[in-house]
Each structure stands twice: as structure tokens, then as C-alpha cells.
Design an enzyme around this catalytic site. Structure first.
Site, PDB file in Angstrom:
ATOM      1  CB  SER A  82      -0.986  -0.108   1.256  1.00 46.61           C
ATOM      2  OG  SER A  82      -2.042  -0.772   0.981  1.00 46.61           O
ATOM      3  CE  LYS A  85      -3.847   0.513  -1.393  1.00 42.37           C
ATOM      4  NZ  LYS A  85      -4.625  -0.158  -0.002  1.00 42.37           N
ATOM      5  CE1 TYR A 207      -4.536  -1.588  -4.576  1.00 44.46           C
ATOM      6  CE2 TYR A 207      -5.308  -4.051  -4.728  1.00 44.46           C
ATOM      7  CZ  TYR A 207      -4.739  -2.590  -3.853  1.00 44.46           C
ATOM      8  OH  TYR A 207      -4.739  -2.776  -2.479  1.00 44.46           O
ATOM      9  CE1 TYR A 259      -3.250  -0.304   5.310  1.00 45.31           C
ATOM     10  CE2 TYR A 259      -1.470  -0.481   6.744  1.00 45.31           C
ATOM     11  CZ  TYR A 259      -2.028  -0.798   5.451  1.00 45.31           C
ATOM     12  OH  TYR A 259      -1.196  -1.252   4.557  1.00 45.31           O
ATOM     13  CB  VAL A 277       0.173  -5.635   4.296  1.00 44.81           C
ATOM     14  CG1 VAL A 277      -1.156  -5.417   4.985  1.00 44.81           C
ATOM     15  CG2 VAL A 277       0.014  -5.950   3.080  1.00 44.81           C
TER      16      VAL A 277
HETATM   17  N1  GLU Z   1      -2.018  -6.001  -1.405  1.00 51.77           N
HETATM   18  C1  GLU Z   1      -2.779  -5.502  -0.488  1.00 51.77           C
HETATM   19  C2  GLU Z   1      -4.402  -5.728  -0.869  1.00 51.77           C
HETATM   20  O1  GLU Z   1      -5.015  -5.095  -1.543  1.00 51.77           O
HETATM   21  C3  GLU Z   1      -2.591  -4.130  -0.056  1.00 51.77           C
HETATM   22  C4  GLU Z   1      -2.277  -4.361   1.015  1.00 51.77           C
HETATM   23  C5  GLU Z   1      -1.754  -3.123   1.920  1.00 51.77           C
HETATM   24  O2  GLU Z   1      -2.614  -2.442   2.529  1.00 51.77           O
HETATM   25  O3  GLU Z   1      -0.671  -2.856   2.051  1.00 51.77           O
HETATM   26  O4  GLU Z   1      -5.102  -6.633  -0.006  1.00 51.77           O
END
Ligand code: GLU
Length: 342
Positions: A82, A85, A207, A259, A277
Site C-alpha cells: 500500500s 497508493k 492494482y 490505516y 502490509v
Molecule cells: N495487497 C494488499 C491488498 O490489496 C494491499 C495491502 C496493503 O494495505 O498494504 O490486499
């Protein structure tokens, strides 16, 4: 970067060095202490992530002038997850401009989990680009003649931030793809509301690819330093992001980047940041520094335990909080006066 900014970085570095001896020694001391902290769990919901060594631990600081200070596993690669993002949000802003992007994704923090299948009830938009729904809507906005072109534009963008060619880890990508039912459900919900277009299944692939990009802790610090330096990579001098959008990335990072503890982070650490994550965190001291920390054990909110501890200590020790009352009003008035007369 102008001369005043350059002076400010020197002042801050001076302060950091004076606080204890050289900055590298301080980082080593923070790293040594952090190594003893074994709290938290490595993420396992994507099988490839579970293979991480829980003891990996790197800290890197890159200044907006390109000086590097680092300690630990700074060259260990891991999937960016993430942390990617905000940077995709920047590319979408470059491709479409602010108004068009904000029609598809909001900038409101949400108390929901990062992967919640939920949209704003009034606008039908995902809440912000830092949760999965918003990130998928953002990926859908990435322009290109076809899918390979969109993918290579994304890779080129990350390449400009880190100053080298970047690659996707295929095993992580396949792992994300096979287990990505929730993200597909989010994609379909958004398709229903017209928040993503006909090619949204390709956008989901994009993504999954963006999450699977391999980076190092030093790369994260360089990405942060590029934002700190107004969108220009301080080492290669290449522009990675249009200067107009740097503030938007950082403000959404400050309010939504960590988060479910984004509020507490903004309160205590006070820096724009994004975590992922796999255990990476990028933080920015605007105009001055990029900070990258990597350590895979996560707390109950999904943030790297050691990463949060390192950034909290750096912020407190060196007065990096965005709202630290650093500049006395007098000198601000002098500056304004000086500028007014020019
Ligand atoms: N690859 C993860 C997912 O979409 C993103 C995770 C994250 O929040 O780093 O579940």
C-alpha cells in the site's frame, strides 16, 4: 530547491547532528534498540508475504539534497504494497487533473478497514485513495493506449521516484491475484456505481501489480525525499511528480496514510506517511527529508511496529512534527516583509 530551503535543511541536519553526535550514530542507536522489539505479527493473508523474515529491519533518511543516512537491512527487497497508493494518486492527478480525479475518489479519512467493501453513501465514491477501494478507482484512472502501456507508465513513474528501473515480483503478484476476491468484489461494486469504467478488470490487475513492486527501504526514503523536494528526485534531478500535486499527496498521506491509526499518527508524529502490509513506511518532512523504515512485524492496526516506533522517536527527538512551532513570528514577518519589497 531555493537557497532558503537548502539553508533550512542544513539547519535541521545541524540540529540532528548536535542532538547526539553524528546522525548515523543516532540511527544506529535507534536501530539497536528497535531490534529488541519482537512485538507484532508478519502479515499472512497473502501467502507470499508470510515468507518474510520477521527480523528484517532497515532505516534510511534521504535529505531533499540527496544525502543518505542509513542503517540495517536497507537493501533488502520487499513488495511495496500500500505504500504505492499515494504515488498512483499522483499519476492519476497528472493524467486527469484534480477535479476529474475527485469525481471518482474522495479525500475523507474513514474509520473502516483498509479493505472494506464500502463507498460513500451520498457520492458513491470510495472514501480516499489510501484504502483499497480508492486505490483501485485510482488505478482505473491511469491513462495509456492499452494495458501494457498503462503498466509501463506506472513502472516508469516509480522508476523516476527511486532513480532506477523497478520490477514486479511475479510470485507476489500471482499470490495477490489468486487471493484477491475482496478486491474484485470492491471493483464490481464500484463498476455498479460507475466509479470505474469498462476496463476495471484490467485496472484490478494493475492494482495487484503496483502492490507487488519490489523496493528497498532506501527506495522508500528516496520516494519520500522526492516529495520533500517538490517532486524532483534529489539524486537524479528528474521530476517524478508535477509540483502542483505534491501538496495533495502529502495532505492525503497525513490524514489517511496509516490505516486505522491515521489520526493518532497525525497527532503524535505529525508527518505525511504511508505504510503497507509488508512492513514498509515512507514518511516526509516537507522541504527537508524522506524517511524509509522497513520491518515486517505489524501491530493490530496493520502498521510496522518498529516502523512506527522509529518515526515517532525521530519526530520527537528532532522536532519534525508538522505543527511544531519552529519559526518565530518575528522571523516570519521579516521574511514576508523582505519578499514584499522585492
Ligand atoms: N495487497 C494488499 C491488498 O490489496 C494491499 C495491502 C496493503 O494495505 O498494504 O490486499
Amino acid at each position: 530547491m531555493n537557497i532558503e530551503q537548502s539553508d533550512e535543511i542544513d539547519l535541521l541536519l545541524g540540529r540532528m547532528k548536535a542532538a547526539t553526535a553524528p546522525l548515523r550514530t543516532t540511527l544506529r542507536e535507534i536501530h539497536d534498540r528497535g531490534r529488541g522489539d519482537h512485538r507484532g505479527e508478519v502479515a499472512t493473508y497473502i501467502p507470499e508475504l508470510a515468507k518474510a523474515n520477521p527480523d528484517w529491519f532497515g532505516i534510511c533518511i534521504v535529505t531533499a539534497k540527496g544525502d543518505i543516512f542509513e542503517v540495517g537491512d536497507v537493501q533488502q527487497t520487499f513488495s511495496i504494497q500500500s505504500v504505492s497508493k499515494p504515488f498512483l494518486f499522483g499519476l492519476a492527478l497528472e493524467d486527469h487533473g484534480l477535479d476529474a480525479v475527485l469525481r471518482k475518489v474522495g479525500v475523507e479519512p474513514t474509520g473502516e478497514a483498509f479493505n472494506a467493501i464500502v463507498l460513500d453513501e451520498v457520492s458513491n465514491r470510495p472514501f480516499n485513495p489510501m484504502v483499497n477501494a480508492g486505490a483501485i478507482a485510482t488505478a482505473d484512472l491511469i491513462a495509456g493506449t492499452d494495458y501494457p502501456d498503462r503498466l509501463s507508465r506506472m513502472l516508469a513513474m516509480f522508476g523516476r521516484y527511486v532513480g532506477r528501473e523497478v520490477h514486479v515480483d511475479n510470485k507476489v503478484f500471482l499470490s495477490e491475484r489468486i487471493t484477491g476476491h475482496r478486491n474484485r468484489a470492491i471493483g464490481h461494486l464500484m463498476r455498479n456505481f460507475g466509479m470505474v469504467g469498462d476496463r476495471f478488470e484490467e485496472s484490478l490487475e494493475l492494482y495487484f501489480q503496483q502492490c507487488s513492486l519490489l523496493v528497498t527501504c532506501r527506495d522508500l526514503a528516496m520516494m519520500g525525499a522526492t516529495l520533500a523536494n517538490g517532486g524532483v528526485n534529489p539524486q537524479t534531478r528528474e521530476r517524478a511528480l508535477d509540483a502542483r500535486y505534491v501538496k495533495y499527496l502529502q495532505s492525503v498521506m497525513l490524514s489517511c496514510g496509516m490505516y486505522d491509526s491515521a489520526g493518532e499518527w497525525a497527532f503524535r508524529v505529525g508527518l505525511p506517511a504511508k505504510s503497507g502490509v509488508s512492513g514498509g513506511i515512507v514518511a516526509v518532512v516537507p522541504g527537508k527529508l524522506g524517511i524509509g523504515v522497513f520491518s515486517p512485524r505489524l501491530d493490530s492496526r496493520g502498521n510496522s511496529v518498529r516502523g512506527v516506533a522509529v518515526c515517532t522517536e525521530l519526530s520527537e527527538r528532532f522536532g519534525l512534527h508538522a505543527f511544531e512551532s519552529g519559526v518565530p513570528l518575528e522571523s516570519l514577518e521579516q521574511q514576508l516583509d523582505h519578499r514584499g519589497r522585492r
